[in-house]
Enzyme design. Sequence first.
Site, PDB file in Angstrom:
ATOM      1  N   ASP A  99      35.834  63.853  65.474  1.00  8.43           N
ATOM      2  CA  ASP A  99      35.171  62.811  66.243  1.00  8.43           C
ATOM      3  C   ASP A  99      36.289  61.932  66.813  1.00  8.43           C
ATOM      4  O   ASP A  99      37.294  61.708  66.146  1.00  8.43           O
ATOM      5  CB  ASP A  99      34.272  62.017  65.297  1.00  8.43           C
ATOM      6  N   ASP A 118      27.690  60.599  63.183  1.00 10.98           N
ATOM      7  CA  ASP A 118      28.350  61.840  62.775  1.00 10.98           C
ATOM      8  C   ASP A 118      27.694  62.479  61.558  1.00 10.98           C
ATOM      9  O   ASP A 118      28.006  63.615  61.216  1.00 10.98           O
ATOM     10  CB  ASP A 118      29.828  61.573  62.439  1.00 10.98           C
TER      11      ASP A 118
END
Length: 364
Positions: free
Chosen positions: A51, A262
């Site tokens: 990420d 996430d």
Amino acid sequence: AVLIIACPCAMGLATPTAILVGTGRGAQLGLLIKGPEILESTKKVDTIVLDKTGTVTTGVMSVSEVVTAEGLDESTVISYAAAVEAGSEHPIAKAIVNHAGEHPAATDFQSQAGLGVTGTVDGHRVAVGRRRAGRMDVSRKAVSSAGDANLGTLTDAFTSAEESGGTPIVVRIDDDIAGVITVRDTIKDTSAAAIAQLQELGLTPYLLTGDNEGAARAVAREVGIDPANVFAGVMPDEKVSKVIELQEAGKTVAMVGDGVNDAAALAQADLGLAMGAGTDVAIEASDITLMNSDLRSAASAIRLSRKTFSTIKGNLFWAFAYNVILIPVAAAGFLNPLFAGLAMAFSSVFVVGNSLRLRAFQAE
Ligand code: AMP
């Protein structure tokens, strides 16, 4: 002598001692491995999805530029934007609020994940967010509200921000484009080294972000990720489908993230690693928690887990080898029970000693 030599104590010790020492050493280094089954996953992963915000970059954003529509001054635009952003936890929101200092209060606050925020300030509807969030299209709105000259300035600000790796945020007041605020994030000093280490471990890194293509590619270039492996403009609920997409392409995927967004992707990945400074839900959904915010610890965690796993295999091999070799010797009558006892004790000591070598593991 046969009964003594056949005692499987070293085999019983082979796995737990290695796990105990390996995970204990991990804890000392701030790498929290949740369970033994995770060690096996670390062996298989060949792809690592990172990420961007908060993982590869610091996640602390700051405002670098403000361009306003004609007739509006910078402080009005930024204080209206800050009024609405005050209700958001997003790093972009924090950057805008910090930049503004004093700002009015907003009512009717609403947040749309991955798009932006809206609210009412001094009787005006204010929306702050990305370009293509429904009606937040710079060019279309600007044509009707700001005239050609202004459209050019705002669109240029938008394009040049994206090209230079920034994130342009559009501020609309009463449905008119009021300005473009560019925020920037800084890449962590250690990220490039971390990605090199992950590649050395045989993992192909991918960058995943809700941010624009330009900002994503600029970060990828700087840290050494192949621009072909960048997923930009991904909505929060699509992050998990990117992981599934890679898995369906036959890859075994590890994912490193920190945000609420996430969590689903971390749970879906074959191996989920959460940054410790991240949110509780990300930590809960992950297999390994990295206590510091240095991406190199992801590489260390994978290396330590693989090493622990191979120590288990080594231990089992030697524990079996002792029995396989010495049982026939004892059965043939060549082994005194006293020596059989000694040999068995030695095999256990060997296994424990082999496991203890994991204590010397160093993070790079
Ligand atoms: P995210 O998936 O949270 O990284 O968000 C993706 C994009 O949505 C960001 O790059 C912004 O353009 C926009 N966005 C999300 N939340 C906000 C917010 N609170 N304020 C302004 N823009 C936002």
